[in-house]
Design a protein around this motif. Sequence first.
Motif, PDB file in Angstrom:
ATOM      1  N   ALA A 171       0.979  -1.381   0.093  1.00  0.00           N
ATOM      2  CA  ALA A 171      -0.076  -0.111  -0.044  1.00  0.00           C
ATOM      3  C   ALA A 171       0.879   1.333   0.121  1.00  0.00           C
ATOM      4  CB  ALA A 171      -1.047   0.047   1.270  1.00  0.00           C
ATOM      5  N   ASP A 172       0.547   2.273  -0.652  1.00  0.00           N
ATOM      6  CA  ASP A 172       1.343   3.608  -0.828  1.00  0.00           C
ATOM      7  C   ASP A 172       0.905   4.141   0.502  1.00  0.00           C
ATOM      8  OD1 ASP A 172       2.314   3.611  -3.478  1.00  0.00           O
ATOM      9  OD2 ASP A 172       0.146   3.334  -3.655  1.00  0.00           O
ATOM     10  N   ILE A 173      -0.151   4.132   1.196  1.00  0.00           N
ATOM     11  CA  ILE A 173      -0.252   4.771   2.527  1.00  0.00           C
ATOM     12  C   ILE A 173      -0.995   3.577   3.228  1.00  0.00           C
ATOM     13  CG2 ILE A 173      -1.682   6.309   3.727  1.00  0.00           C
ATOM     14  CD1 ILE A 173      -1.220   8.367   1.590  1.00  0.00           C
ATOM     15  N   ALA A 174      -0.406   3.373   4.304  1.00  0.00           N
ATOM     16  CA  ALA A 174      -0.999   1.970   5.100  1.00  0.00           C
ATOM     17  C   ALA A 174      -1.594   2.456   6.495  1.00  0.00           C
ATOM     18  CB  ALA A 174       0.126   0.916   5.411  1.00  0.00           C
ATOM     19  N   ILE A 175      -2.702   2.072   6.794  1.00  0.00           N
ATOM     20  CA  ILE A 175      -3.582   2.701   8.015  1.00  0.00           C
ATOM     21  C   ILE A 175      -4.113   1.471   8.823  1.00  0.00           C
ATOM     22  CG2 ILE A 175      -5.100   4.361   8.813  1.00  0.00           C
ATOM     23  CD1 ILE A 175      -5.129   5.814   6.021  1.00  0.00           C
ATOM     24  N   VAL A 176      -3.815   1.600  10.170  1.00  0.00           N
ATOM     25  CA  VAL A 176      -4.673   0.642  11.060  1.00  0.00           C
ATOM     26  C   VAL A 176      -5.422   1.359  11.716  1.00  0.00           C
ATOM     27  CG1 VAL A 176      -4.347  -1.039  12.758  1.00  0.00           C
ATOM     28  CG2 VAL A 176      -2.729  -1.187  11.027  1.00  0.00           C
ATOM     29  N   TYR A 177      -6.512   1.012  11.947  1.00  0.00           N
ATOM     30  CA  TYR A 177      -7.668   1.510  13.107  1.00  0.00           C
ATOM     31  C   TYR A 177      -8.093   0.505  14.093  1.00  0.00           C
ATOM     32  CZ  TYR A 177     -11.842   3.557  14.609  1.00  0.00           C
ATOM     33  OH  TYR A 177     -12.979   3.976  15.372  1.00  0.00           O
ATOM     34  N   ILE A 188      -4.981  -4.026  27.098  1.00  0.00           N
ATOM     35  CA  ILE A 188      -4.163  -2.611  27.233  1.00  0.00           C
ATOM     36  C   ILE A 188      -4.101  -2.037  25.900  1.00  0.00           C
ATOM     37  CG2 ILE A 188      -1.744  -1.697  27.730  1.00  0.00           C
ATOM     38  CD1 ILE A 188      -1.566  -3.894  29.888  1.00  0.00           C
ATOM     39  N   PRO A 189      -4.291  -0.776  25.585  1.00  0.00           N
ATOM     40  CA  PRO A 189      -4.231  -0.107  24.261  1.00  0.00           C
ATOM     41  C   PRO A 189      -2.931  -0.025  23.754  1.00  0.00           C
ATOM     42  CG  PRO A 189      -5.625   0.983  25.638  1.00  0.00           C
ATOM     43  CD  PRO A 189      -5.042   0.064  26.664  1.00  0.00           C
ATOM     44  N   TYR A 190      -2.983  -0.372  22.292  1.00  0.00           N
ATOM     45  CA  TYR A 190      -1.615  -0.405  21.623  1.00  0.00           C
ATOM     46  C   TYR A 190      -1.227   1.265  21.327  1.00  0.00           C
ATOM     47  CZ  TYR A 190      -2.599  -5.242  20.254  1.00  0.00           C
ATOM     48  OH  TYR A 190      -2.900  -6.615  20.213  1.00  0.00           O
ATOM     49  N   ALA A 191      -0.098   1.475  21.473  1.00  0.00           N
ATOM     50  CA  ALA A 191       0.625   2.846  20.993  1.00  0.00           C
ATOM     51  C   ALA A 191       0.848   2.476  19.466  1.00  0.00           C
ATOM     52  CB  ALA A 191       1.717   3.108  21.697  1.00  0.00           C
ATOM     53  N   GLU A 192       0.805   3.647  18.527  1.00  0.00           N
ATOM     54  CA  GLU A 192       1.368   3.679  17.276  1.00  0.00           C
ATOM     55  C   GLU A 192       2.603   2.783  16.932  1.00  0.00           C
ATOM     56  OE1 GLU A 192       0.985   6.662  13.575  1.00  0.00           O
ATOM     57  OE2 GLU A 192       2.493   7.068  14.897  1.00  0.00           O
ATOM     58  N   SER A 193       3.583   2.813  17.804  1.00  0.00           N
ATOM     59  CA  SER A 193       4.788   2.302  17.745  1.00  0.00           C
ATOM     60  C   SER A 193       4.661   0.706  17.699  1.00  0.00           C
ATOM     61  CB  SER A 193       5.694   2.622  18.686  1.00  0.00           C
ATOM     62  OG  SER A 193       5.218   2.448  19.990  1.00  0.00           O
ATOM     63  N   ASP A 194       3.785   0.149  18.754  1.00  0.00           N
ATOM     64  CA  ASP A 194       3.486  -1.342  18.759  1.00  0.00           C
ATOM     65  C   ASP A 194       2.881  -1.750  17.370  1.00  0.00           C
ATOM     66  OD1 ASP A 194       4.031  -1.323  21.627  1.00  0.00           O
ATOM     67  OD2 ASP A 194       1.903  -0.555  22.152  1.00  0.00           O
ATOM     68  N   LEU A 225       3.399   3.185   8.710  1.00  0.00           N
ATOM     69  CA  LEU A 225       2.215   2.912   8.844  1.00  0.00           C
ATOM     70  C   LEU A 225       1.525   4.080   9.871  1.00  0.00           C
ATOM     71  CD1 LEU A 225       0.849  -0.515   9.592  1.00  0.00           C
ATOM     72  CD2 LEU A 225       0.248   1.282  11.263  1.00  0.00           C
ATOM     73  N   LEU A 226       0.315   4.420   9.595  1.00  0.00           N
ATOM     74  CA  LEU A 226      -0.136   5.354  10.534  1.00  0.00           C
ATOM     75  C   LEU A 226      -1.219   4.810  11.250  1.00  0.00           C
ATOM     76  CD1 LEU A 226      -0.957   7.979   7.535  1.00  0.00           C
ATOM     77  CD2 LEU A 226       0.775   8.103   9.432  1.00  0.00           C
ATOM     78  N   PHE A 227      -1.527   4.958  12.417  1.00  0.00           N
ATOM     79  CA  PHE A 227      -2.407   4.532  13.598  1.00  0.00           C
ATOM     80  C   PHE A 227      -3.355   5.406  14.023  1.00  0.00           C
ATOM     81  CE2 PHE A 227      -3.336   3.197  17.871  1.00  0.00           C
ATOM     82  CZ  PHE A 227      -4.121   2.136  17.641  1.00  0.00           C
TER      83      PHE A 227
END
Length: 450
Positions: free
Chosen positions: A371-377, A389-395, A405-407
């Motif tokens: 993907a040119d821009i990858a996003i996880v939601y 326990i919530p994930y951080a973007e770095s996780d 990757l963007l979170f």
Amino acid sequence: MRIHFIAIGGSAMHNLAIALQKKGFNVTGSDDYIFEPSKSRLDKYGILPKSLGWDESNVTSELDAVILGMHAFPDNPELLKAKALGIKVYSYPEYVYEQSKEKLRVVIGGSHGKTTITSMILHVLDFYSKDFDYLVGAQLEGFDTMVKITDSAPVIIIEGDEYLASPIDRRPKFHLYKANIAVISGIAWDHINVFPTFANYAEQFSIFIDTIEPNGKLIYCELDKIVDDLVKSTTASVEKIPYRIPKHEVRDGITYLIPQETALRIFGDHNLMNLNAARLVCAQLGLHENEFDQAIKSFKGAAKRLELLSSEGDTNVYKDFAHSPSKLTATIEAVKLQYPNRKLIACIELHTFSSLNKEFLQQYEYTMDKADIAIVYIDEQTFLHKKIIPYAESDVQLAFKNDKLLFFNKSEKLEEYLLGLNFNKSNLLLMSSGNFSGMDLIELARKLKI
């Protein structure tokens, strides 16, 4: 026949209830929660429970059988009453077998592609007005229900899920159907809450092969090494029929089967492999390859499987059911190969038990690299609801092995970001087995800058 459904509101359960009611059975049911579209559809057929909750008085000695849904618990009072009265209790796959044991049973198994393969077969059989029963995991265009069971149909097409049959029957559903013709599309670890290791998960497919009726047929994807090794090692008395990607060309965003030059409405290597599996099943049911190709031209795809939400100029917006690592990889590759000159913005929502498990999350490594821009939601409420326990973007970046990757964990922030992008000569791929926290994806597609 008098049949009572415990947990009638489930997707498969309410469809089976409707199918049996249409067959002339006396059907009742109960549940503590019933959501749409189950509620409206049960009401339409006159079998919506008058009130929510469990009530022992729903179960009497006049019942011929009780069908138990996965949503109920083993200590359900109606279940305990049925056991005390000696009433036969079935899981829904067990009862589907009971109703189809005199038919030719086609069972589609695999970690991915089950719904699409099943849908393709149903589409082709319906195109030629064949008489058939079915069980499929999605609502299909042109089909009133997701389950049909009659006395007349000589064959039933069953999507064979590997998840558990019921709270008191811990066998995978597809072990119960005893296929005459079976398909295995691929094996990729899933359902870690039930199958804690990959070996344990893969074993279920070995058992599935052993449940095929003697001298039955096994149609399998030989490009999946795990499947290929498993099939080669089995001693089951079955005819082994391999398949792979058919010859094809992509021209101007349209995929053609060659040499017939059959233009398809679907695309992607995974869908072409699904097509070949469906073609082989239909051949076993007496349809010639040319007949299959003529019918498959009009197949638009299964619901939520690379479903085109919007197309304007050089921009398409797709919704896809992909949530597991293998499905994610296949879907991204499909869109990128179909439109190599367009940028791809790919967004996946993680919300299943497996995908939110920190150990399993490592299975997603490199899956979004194309993907040119990858996003996880991940909806922040999902973490709270599942007590994780919530994930951080770095996780997430570390697990996906993608530091670009963007979170996002708030739907409004995700929507704001997408609406700020320019989608000229770009495709947007939204992937989830959920609903992006209720986000209106059609409206989102309409608002994108193109």
